[in-house]
Write a protein that holds these residues in place. Structure first.
Motif, mmCIF file in Angstrom:
data_model
loop_
_atom_site.group_PDB
_atom_site.id
_atom_site.type_symbol
_atom_site.label_atom_id
_atom_site.label_comp_id
_atom_site.label_asym_id
_atom_site.label_seq_id
_atom_site.Cartn_x
_atom_site.Cartn_y
_atom_site.Cartn_z
ATOM 1 N N THR A 28 35.492 -83.236 7.385
ATOM 2 C CA THR A 28 34.504 -84.146 7.935
ATOM 3 C C THR A 28 34.156 -83.646 9.327
ATOM 4 O O THR A 28 35.039 -83.181 10.059
ATOM 5 C CB THR A 28 35.062 -85.578 8.014
ATOM 6 N N ALA A 29 32.890 -83.730 9.706
ATOM 7 C CA ALA A 29 32.463 -83.204 10.999
ATOM 8 C C ALA A 29 31.621 -84.211 11.744
ATOM 9 O O ALA A 29 30.748 -84.857 11.158
ATOM 10 C CB ALA A 29 31.674 -81.909 10.811
ATOM 11 N N THR A 30 31.872 -84.355 13.036
ATOM 12 C CA THR A 30 31.102 -85.286 13.850
ATOM 13 C C THR A 30 29.707 -84.730 14.115
ATOM 14 O O THR A 30 29.519 -83.531 14.329
ATOM 15 C CB THR A 30 31.790 -85.552 15.197
ATOM 16 N N THR A 31 28.722 -85.624 14.087
ATOM 17 C CA THR A 31 27.333 -85.242 14.359
ATOM 18 C C THR A 31 26.671 -86.330 15.189
ATOM 19 O O THR A 31 27.087 -87.483 15.175
ATOM 20 C CB THR A 31 26.523 -85.060 13.061
ATOM 21 N N ARG A 32 25.611 -85.931 15.891
ATOM 22 C CA ARG A 32 24.840 -86.888 16.692
ATOM 23 C C ARG A 32 23.416 -87.046 16.192
ATOM 24 O O ARG A 32 22.686 -87.909 16.687
ATOM 25 C CB ARG A 32 24.805 -86.436 18.151
ATOM 26 N N SER A 33 22.986 -86.205 15.247
ATOM 27 C CA SER A 33 21.592 -86.242 14.798
ATOM 28 C C SER A 33 21.498 -85.903 13.323
ATOM 29 O O SER A 33 22.425 -85.353 12.721
ATOM 30 C CB SER A 33 20.759 -85.244 15.600
ATOM 31 N N GLY A 34 20.340 -86.226 12.757
ATOM 32 C CA GLY A 34 20.109 -85.898 11.368
ATOM 33 C C GLY A 34 20.070 -84.406 11.122
ATOM 34 O O GLY A 34 20.531 -83.912 10.089
ATOM 35 N N THR A 35 19.522 -83.662 12.079
ATOM 36 C CA THR A 35 19.474 -82.205 11.944
ATOM 37 C C THR A 35 20.877 -81.619 11.886
ATOM 38 O O THR A 35 21.170 -80.746 11.067
ATOM 39 C CB THR A 35 18.697 -81.583 13.114
ATOM 40 N N ALA A 36 21.752 -82.099 12.787
ATOM 41 C CA ALA A 36 23.135 -81.633 12.790
ATOM 42 C C ALA A 36 23.843 -82.011 11.496
ATOM 43 O O ALA A 36 24.646 -81.243 10.956
ATOM 44 C CB ALA A 36 23.884 -82.207 13.988
ATOM 45 N N ALA A 37 23.540 -83.198 10.978
ATOM 46 C CA ALA A 37 24.146 -83.629 9.717
ATOM 47 C C ALA A 37 23.747 -82.700 8.577
ATOM 48 O O ALA A 37 24.568 -82.354 7.711
ATOM 49 C CB ALA A 37 23.739 -85.063 9.407
ATOM 50 N N ASP A 38 22.490 -82.274 8.566
ATOM 51 C CA ASP A 38 22.031 -81.340 7.537
ATOM 52 C C ASP A 38 22.775 -80.008 7.650
ATOM 53 O O ASP A 38 23.144 -79.403 6.632
ATOM 54 C CB ASP A 38 20.528 -81.108 7.668
ATOM 55 N N THR A 39 22.993 -79.560 8.885
ATOM 56 C CA THR A 39 23.718 -78.311 9.101
ATOM 57 C C THR A 39 25.155 -78.431 8.612
ATOM 58 O O THR A 39 25.695 -77.518 7.984
ATOM 59 C CB THR A 39 23.704 -77.931 10.590
ATOM 60 N N VAL A 40 25.778 -79.563 8.888
ATOM 61 C CA VAL A 40 27.147 -79.808 8.442
ATOM 62 C C VAL A 40 27.240 -79.773 6.921
ATOM 63 O O VAL A 40 28.140 -79.162 6.342
ATOM 64 C CB VAL A 40 27.656 -81.160 9.000
ATOM 65 N N ARG A 41 26.298 -80.421 6.270
ATOM 66 C CA ARG A 41 26.295 -80.414 4.795
ATOM 67 C C ARG A 41 26.112 -78.998 4.262
ATOM 68 O O ARG A 41 26.743 -78.614 3.265
ATOM 69 C CB ARG A 41 25.191 -81.327 4.276
ATOM 70 N N ALA A 42 25.268 -78.216 4.911
ATOM 71 C CA ALA A 42 25.043 -76.841 4.475
ATOM 72 C C ALA A 42 26.310 -76.001 4.604
ATOM 73 O O ALA A 42 26.522 -75.059 3.824
ATOM 74 C CB ALA A 42 23.911 -76.216 5.286
ATOM 75 N N LEU A 43 27.160 -76.367 5.562
ATOM 76 C CA LEU A 43 28.433 -75.667 5.729
ATOM 77 C C LEU A 43 29.460 -76.102 4.693
ATOM 78 O O LEU A 43 30.496 -75.453 4.531
ATOM 79 C CB LEU A 43 28.994 -75.927 7.134
ATOM 80 N N GLY A 44 29.177 -77.229 4.010
ATOM 81 C CA GLY A 44 30.086 -77.719 2.986
ATOM 82 C C GLY A 44 30.940 -78.888 3.420
ATOM 83 O O GLY A 44 31.862 -79.301 2.697
ATOM 84 N N ALA A 45 30.655 -79.440 4.604
ATOM 85 C CA ALA A 45 31.440 -80.551 5.143
ATOM 86 C C ALA A 45 30.662 -81.859 5.030
ATOM 87 O O ALA A 45 29.472 -81.884 4.704
ATOM 88 C CB ALA A 45 31.814 -80.287 6.596
ATOM 89 N N GLU A 46 31.349 -82.971 5.335
ATOM 90 C CA GLU A 46 30.746 -84.299 5.300
ATOM 91 C C GLU A 46 30.472 -84.761 6.733
ATOM 92 O O GLU A 46 31.387 -84.794 7.548
ATOM 93 C CB GLU A 46 31.702 -85.300 4.642
#
Length: 300
Positions: A28-46
């Protein structure tokens, strides 16, 4: 394990997350924005909501995890306008996450630089950093994390060199390249025999994984692949790549040339990772810093 990673979209984090997932961990990875969330998902994390300036959000994310690898830092202001503020934010963040993990025996791995260690000698994992200057609070944050070992947290700290290099690096060496390109010269201070330790990004990421998996409470690890690269050699590597001359500067001229990085460029802080390699079987294999400069991986 189910590991929470802060700074997952950053330089080391984006290399670490795939390594963790390949090793069978849920991330699981902390994010502050929708763009960052998309990047996290692309890396395979939640993605999960979390902000360094909102300690409560970090506490909640840590509570829901099986352990934390903390890489995030306010680099945008740490080396420019507000180093003290960045360090204070760090202290509050690790305190919040540490409270969430207290008594769980879960891992809490924190990234930090080699700042605060004795200069002019090879630093080891047993050396203690001393807090000083506007960012001294960050050393206090490190001490706080290591102190969690007494409160049921498998806490450890990974110290990193000033250059964690690799293709796509945006840290200190690329800034030196940019400065050399702009001024038409690649400079160093005095004889340039002061030393910078270095490590490749992928090797650094591998060490954070090993720390989360293996490090006992209160452990300090050194993510150092090269003990000390002479700064003149770095300057000459940049000069060769750009086709510009090198130049030695005295302390006063260096201050004007390098600006806020003058002390860093003149600093001599070699470091060893012998104990880390022996304890964890860490075997860095990425290309060295000078090899990457010679390969043209930095200048455009």
């Amino acid at each position: 394990m189910h590991l929470l990673v802060t700074g997952a979209t950053g330089w080391i984090g984006s290399a670490l997350v795939p390594q963790l997932i390949a090793a069978g961990h849920r991330v699981t990875a902390t994010t502050r924005s929708g763009t960052a969330a998309d990047t996290v998902r692309a890396l395979g994390a939640e993605p999960v909501r979390g902000d360094l300036q909102d300690p409560g959000s970090l506490r909640r994310a840590a509570e829901a995890s099986g352990g934390v690898i903390h890489l995030a830092y306010r680099h945008d202001v740490a080396f420019t306008t507000d180093p003290a503020g960045a360090a204070e934010t760090e202290y509050r963040a690790v305190k919040a996450m540490g409270e969430a993990l207290t008594g769980t025996q879960r891992p809490f791995v924190m990234a930090v630089g080699l700042a605060g260690l004795p200069e002019g000698q090879v630093a080891t994992e047993t050396d203690r950093a001393v807090a000083h200057g506007p960012a001294g609070r960050r050393i206090e944050a490190v001490d706080h994390v290591l102190g969690l070992a007494e409160h049921g947290v498998r806490a450890s700290v990974v110290r990193l060199p000033p250059t964690v290099h690799g293709t796509g690096d945006t840290g200190f060496v690329p800034q030196l390249v940019t400065l050399a390109r702009r001024t038409g010269q690649s400079a160093y201070v005095g004889a340039g025999d002061n030393r910078w330790p270095a490590v490749h990004r992928e090797d650094a990421a591998a060490l954070f994984r090993l720390a989360a998996e293996q490090a006992t409470a209160g452990t300090v690890l050194h993510g150092v692949a090269e003990e000390g690269v002479a700064f003149r050699d770095i300057a000459e590597g940049i000069a060769t790549a750009l086709g510009v001359p090198t130049r030695s500067l005295d302390a006063d001229a260096a201050s004007g040339h390098f600006g806020g990085f003058a002390r860093l460029t003149g600093g001599d802080f070699p470091a060893s990772s012998t104990l880390t390699r022996e304890r964890f079987g860490w075997a860095p294999s990425g290309p060295g810093l000078l090899a990457e400069l010679a390969a043209g991986d930095y200048p455009s």
